[in-house]
Design an enzyme around this catalytic site. Structure first.
Site, PDB file in Angstrom:
ATOM      1  N   CYS A 120     -26.038 -26.176  14.320  1.00  0.00           N
ATOM      2  CA  CYS A 120     -25.365 -25.621  15.190  1.00  0.00           C
ATOM      3  C   CYS A 120     -26.097 -25.612  16.500  1.00  0.00           C
ATOM      4  CB  CYS A 120     -24.469 -24.181  15.025  1.00  0.00           C
ATOM      5  SG  CYS A 120     -23.188 -23.866  16.317  1.00  0.00           S
ATOM      6  N   HIS A 226     -21.176 -25.357  10.714  1.00  0.00           N
ATOM      7  CA  HIS A 226     -22.215 -24.317   9.932  1.00  0.00           C
ATOM      8  C   HIS A 226     -22.084 -24.678   8.349  1.00  0.00           C
ATOM      9  CE1 HIS A 226     -23.599 -21.513  12.859  1.00  0.00           C
ATOM     10  NE2 HIS A 226     -22.902 -21.983  13.854  1.00  0.00           N
ATOM     11  N   GLU A 228     -24.020 -23.660   6.127  1.00  0.00           N
ATOM     12  CA  GLU A 228     -24.565 -22.430   5.223  1.00  0.00           C
ATOM     13  C   GLU A 228     -23.276 -21.523   5.139  1.00  0.00           C
ATOM     14  OE1 GLU A 228     -24.760 -22.850   8.576  1.00  0.00           O
ATOM     15  OE2 GLU A 228     -24.519 -20.703   9.196  1.00  0.00           O
TER      16      GLU A 228
END
Ligand code: MN
Length: 248
Positions: A120, A226, A228
């Site tokens: 990001c 994102h 993660e």
């Protein structure tokens, strides 16, 4: 090297104290723990690189020399003067010192050819470190009519739009597919892609969703979504973290 010995540096940031902390006069250093968890899940060791105010080139060289890979996490908007623009009204809060520290770490990691994964804002910082530019707000990106809301905060850990991955990209090799469903929490987006970087994925409405280093043998990838937080729900993003760690 076995994964269990690989040290992944995650660039830290300053944040306010938690409301219940007794230390209200002091800020905190760290990162959202989905980043450290993602590195743990692929059996490597996360280590947070704290933002330091007083540093020089030796500090930066020393940090990067000691890690095996650099993860640049998400965060606030990037200070526009760092890519040669005046701040526009839509540009949200930024921290120039923290951004400059991050860019210095990225440049040194590039110099030492340490694997880099930018997420990001981390993807945008990688682009700026290589002299690329940003749209201060995605509404300025008029390549296509805007079909999606690229900042869907209600879908932090579930996909909200699709991206098309360039067939010849490293990203395509990693996921072995050209269409990927991703989450989207960004308010800024990449304008001009930086030097030595290739565009590796676009959203269906034309925003840059991934970039990667032109050297096919060097793992240096930035993704606008994102992975993660998606990784907290399922393993769809595991190949990206595995490829990052396995490239060491
Ligand atoms: Mn998006």
């Amino acid at each position: 090297m076995q994964n269990k010995f690989k040290l992944i540096g995650i660039i830290g940031e300053i944040s306010p104290p938690s409301p219940t902390s007794a230390f209200q006069n002091f800020k905190r250093q760290g990162c959202v723990d989905t980043y450290t968890q993602s590195i743990e899940k692929v059996n490597a060791i996360p280590i947070i690189i704290p933002f330091v105010k007083e540093y020089n080139s030796d500090t930066i060289v020393s940090y990067i020399s000691k890690i095996d890979g650099l993860l640049i996490p998400g965060g606030m908007d990037i200070e526009p003067s760092l890519y040669g623009e005046k701040r526009k009204e839509e540009c949200q809060k930024s921290n120039k010192e923290n951004d400059q520290f991050s860019i210095d770490l990225i440049k040194e990691a590039l110099f030492q050819k340490k694997p880099i994964l930018g997420i990001c804002k981390g993807c945008q910082l990688l682009n700026v470190a290589l002299n690329g530019t940003l749209f201060q707000d995605q509404k300025y990106d008029l390549r296509e009519s805007k079909e999606y809301n690229h900042s869907d905060l209600n879908k932090i850990d579930t996909p909200s739009h699709k991206i098309i991955i360039n067939k010849d990209s490293k990203l395509n090799k990693i996921f072995n597919k050209q269409v990927l469903s991703v989450n989207s929490l960004h308010h800024q987006s990449i304008n001009q892609v930086g030097n030595s970087l290739n565009l590796s994925a676009l959203s269906l409405d034309g925003l840059v969703e991934a970039i990667e280093h032109e050297n096919p043998n060097y793992f240096c990838i930035g993704v606008q979504w994102h992975p993660e937080t998606l990784f907290t729900k399922d393993d769809s993003m595991k190949p990206l973290f595995e490829a990052f760690v396995n490239s060491i």
